[in-house]
Design a protein around this motif. Structure first.
Motif, PDB file in Angstrom:
ATOM      1  N   ALA A 120       2.253   1.971 -12.235  1.00  0.00           N
ATOM      2  CA  ALA A 120       2.754   1.014 -11.241  1.00  0.00           C
ATOM      3  C   ALA A 120       2.071   1.236  -9.889  1.00  0.00           C
ATOM      4  CB  ALA A 120       4.266   1.144 -11.096  1.00  0.00           C
ATOM      5  N   GLY A 121       1.879   2.493  -9.499  1.00  0.00           N
ATOM      6  CA  GLY A 121       1.200   2.786  -8.245  1.00  0.00           C
ATOM      7  C   GLY A 121      -0.235   2.298  -8.235  1.00  0.00           C
ATOM      8  N   CYS A 122      -0.922   2.477  -9.354  1.00  0.00           N
ATOM      9  CA  CYS A 122      -2.303   1.987  -9.442  1.00  0.00           C
ATOM     10  C   CYS A 122      -2.338   0.461  -9.388  1.00  0.00           C
ATOM     11  CB  CYS A 122      -2.952   2.490 -10.723  1.00  0.00           C
ATOM     12  SG  CYS A 122      -3.285   4.262 -10.707  1.00  0.00           S
ATOM     13  N   TYR A 123      -1.374  -0.183 -10.038  1.00  0.00           N
ATOM     14  CA  TYR A 123      -1.319  -1.644 -10.001  1.00  0.00           C
ATOM     15  C   TYR A 123      -1.066  -2.132  -8.574  1.00  0.00           C
ATOM     16  CZ  TYR A 123       0.507  -6.351 -10.445  1.00  0.00           C
ATOM     17  OH  TYR A 123       0.739  -7.682 -10.273  1.00  0.00           O
ATOM     18  N   PHE A 124      -0.092  -1.527  -7.885  1.00  0.00           N
ATOM     19  CA  PHE A 124       0.208  -1.942  -6.525  1.00  0.00           C
ATOM     20  C   PHE A 124      -0.996  -1.673  -5.604  1.00  0.00           C
ATOM     21  CE2 PHE A 124       4.914  -1.295  -7.467  1.00  0.00           C
ATOM     22  CZ  PHE A 124       5.102  -2.643  -7.721  1.00  0.00           C
ATOM     23  N   GLY A 125      -1.692  -0.581  -5.821  1.00  0.00           N
ATOM     24  CA  GLY A 125      -2.885  -0.313  -5.032  1.00  0.00           C
ATOM     25  C   GLY A 125      -3.968  -1.341  -5.273  1.00  0.00           C
ATOM     26  N   TYR A 126      -4.129  -1.736  -6.510  1.00  0.00           N
ATOM     27  CA  TYR A 126      -5.106  -2.782  -6.844  1.00  0.00           C
ATOM     28  C   TYR A 126      -4.732  -4.107  -6.171  1.00  0.00           C
ATOM     29  CZ  TYR A 126      -7.742  -6.164  -9.561  1.00  0.00           C
ATOM     30  OH  TYR A 126      -8.565  -7.190  -9.939  1.00  0.00           O
ATOM     31  N   LEU A 174       0.824  -1.205   0.000  1.00  0.00           N
ATOM     32  CA  LEU A 174       0.000   0.000   0.000  1.00  0.00           C
ATOM     33  C   LEU A 174       0.862   1.261   0.000  1.00  0.00           C
ATOM     34  CD1 LEU A 174      -2.930   0.842  -0.038  1.00  0.00           C
ATOM     35  CD2 LEU A 174      -2.895   0.901   2.447  1.00  0.00           C
ATOM     36  N   LEU A 175       1.949   1.253   0.759  1.00  0.00           N
ATOM     37  CA  LEU A 175       2.873   2.396   0.755  1.00  0.00           C
ATOM     38  C   LEU A 175       3.557   2.551  -0.601  1.00  0.00           C
ATOM     39  CD1 LEU A 175       4.500   2.150   4.292  1.00  0.00           C
ATOM     40  CD2 LEU A 175       2.876   3.854   3.474  1.00  0.00           C
ATOM     41  N   ALA A 176       3.890   1.434  -1.247  1.00  0.00           N
ATOM     42  CA  ALA A 176       4.474   1.495  -2.590  1.00  0.00           C
ATOM     43  C   ALA A 176       3.475   2.094  -3.575  1.00  0.00           C
ATOM     44  CB  ALA A 176       4.902   0.106  -3.042  1.00  0.00           C
ATOM     45  N   ALA A 177       2.211   1.766  -3.395  1.00  0.00           N
ATOM     46  CA  ALA A 177       1.167   2.325  -4.261  1.00  0.00           C
ATOM     47  C   ALA A 177       1.048   3.833  -4.076  1.00  0.00           C
ATOM     48  CB  ALA A 177      -0.171   1.652  -3.971  1.00  0.00           C
ATOM     49  N   VAL A 178       1.043   4.267  -2.846  1.00  0.00           N
ATOM     50  CA  VAL A 178       0.929   5.708  -2.562  1.00  0.00           C
ATOM     51  C   VAL A 178       2.146   6.451  -3.107  1.00  0.00           C
ATOM     52  CG1 VAL A 178       0.880   7.407  -0.694  1.00  0.00           C
ATOM     53  CG2 VAL A 178      -0.576   5.389  -0.578  1.00  0.00           C
ATOM     54  N   LEU A 179       3.326   5.905  -2.888  1.00  0.00           N
ATOM     55  CA  LEU A 179       4.540   6.547  -3.381  1.00  0.00           C
ATOM     56  C   LEU A 179       4.551   6.599  -4.909  1.00  0.00           C
ATOM     57  CD1 LEU A 179       7.294   7.769  -2.708  1.00  0.00           C
ATOM     58  CD2 LEU A 179       8.240   5.468  -2.842  1.00  0.00           C
ATOM     59  N   GLY A 237       6.603   9.546 -15.396  1.00  0.00           N
ATOM     60  CA  GLY A 237       5.471   9.798 -14.507  1.00  0.00           C
ATOM     61  C   GLY A 237       4.287   8.902 -14.813  1.00  0.00           C
ATOM     62  N   VAL A 238       4.023   8.679 -16.092  1.00  0.00           N
ATOM     63  CA  VAL A 238       2.936   7.771 -16.472  1.00  0.00           C
ATOM     64  C   VAL A 238       3.249   6.360 -15.997  1.00  0.00           C
ATOM     65  CG1 VAL A 238       1.781   6.690 -18.445  1.00  0.00           C
ATOM     66  CG2 VAL A 238       2.137   9.154 -18.411  1.00  0.00           C
ATOM     67  N   GLY A 239       4.519   5.949 -16.144  1.00  0.00           N
ATOM     68  CA  GLY A 239       4.917   4.628 -15.686  1.00  0.00           C
ATOM     69  C   GLY A 239       4.776   4.473 -14.184  1.00  0.00           C
ATOM     70  N   CYS A 240       5.213   5.481 -13.437  1.00  0.00           N
ATOM     71  CA  CYS A 240       5.087   5.433 -11.974  1.00  0.00           C
ATOM     72  C   CYS A 240       3.622   5.433 -11.545  1.00  0.00           C
ATOM     73  CB  CYS A 240       5.812   6.619 -11.342  1.00  0.00           C
ATOM     74  SG  CYS A 240       7.589   6.514 -11.400  1.00  0.00           S
ATOM     75  N   LEU A 241       2.814   6.206 -12.216  1.00  0.00           N
ATOM     76  CA  LEU A 241       1.389   6.256 -11.897  1.00  0.00           C
ATOM     77  C   LEU A 241       0.729   4.907 -12.182  1.00  0.00           C
ATOM     78  CD1 LEU A 241      -0.819   8.192 -10.918  1.00  0.00           C
ATOM     79  CD2 LEU A 241      -1.237   8.771 -13.291  1.00  0.00           C
ATOM     80  N   VAL A 247       4.674  10.158  -6.917  1.00  0.00           N
ATOM     81  CA  VAL A 247       5.781  10.472  -7.832  1.00  0.00           C
ATOM     82  C   VAL A 247       5.256  10.650  -9.247  1.00  0.00           C
ATOM     83  CG1 VAL A 247       7.880   9.525  -8.880  1.00  0.00           C
ATOM     84  CG2 VAL A 247       7.563   9.400  -6.424  1.00  0.00           C
ATOM     85  N   GLY A 248       4.321   9.816  -9.660  1.00  0.00           N
ATOM     86  CA  GLY A 248       3.740   9.945 -10.989  1.00  0.00           C
ATOM     87  C   GLY A 248       3.016  11.262 -11.188  1.00  0.00           C
ATOM     88  N   VAL A 249       2.248  11.670 -10.207  1.00  0.00           N
ATOM     89  CA  VAL A 249       1.515  12.939 -10.317  1.00  0.00           C
ATOM     90  C   VAL A 249       2.480  14.125 -10.353  1.00  0.00           C
ATOM     91  CG1 VAL A 249      -0.046  14.478  -9.055  1.00  0.00           C
ATOM     92  CG2 VAL A 249      -0.621  12.069  -9.332  1.00  0.00           C
TER      93      VAL A 249
END
Length: 78
Positions: A68-74, A7-12, A62-66, A16-18
């Protein structure tokens, strides 16, 4: 149960992506802080705009980080 590290990886990743998508010039300026300018022209303290190529690279990262963050959140929430 929610895995806190995922969850922390998702938030980070989302943060970073935004930041990379909203302010790519600032990311380029921070990354190149302290390096000698390659051209000696300009006023003291004047900031030139970052090259378009580097802004696009930062936005793509940024798109890649976003993504990845959405995937980790899912993964963390499912």
């Amino acid at each position: 149960m929610v895995d806190v590290r995922t969850l922390l990886a998702a938030v980070l990743g989302v943060l970073v992506g935004v930041v990379c998508l909203v302010a790519p010039d600032a990311v380029v300026r921070v990354h190149t802080a302290g390096r000698r300018p390659h051209d000696g022209r300009g006023e003291y303290g004047a900031n030139g705009a970052a090259p378009t190529r580097w802004r696009r690279v930062v936005q793509a990262l940024g798109v890649g980080c976003l993504a990845a963050g959405c995937y980790f959140g899912y993964v963390a929430l499912v």
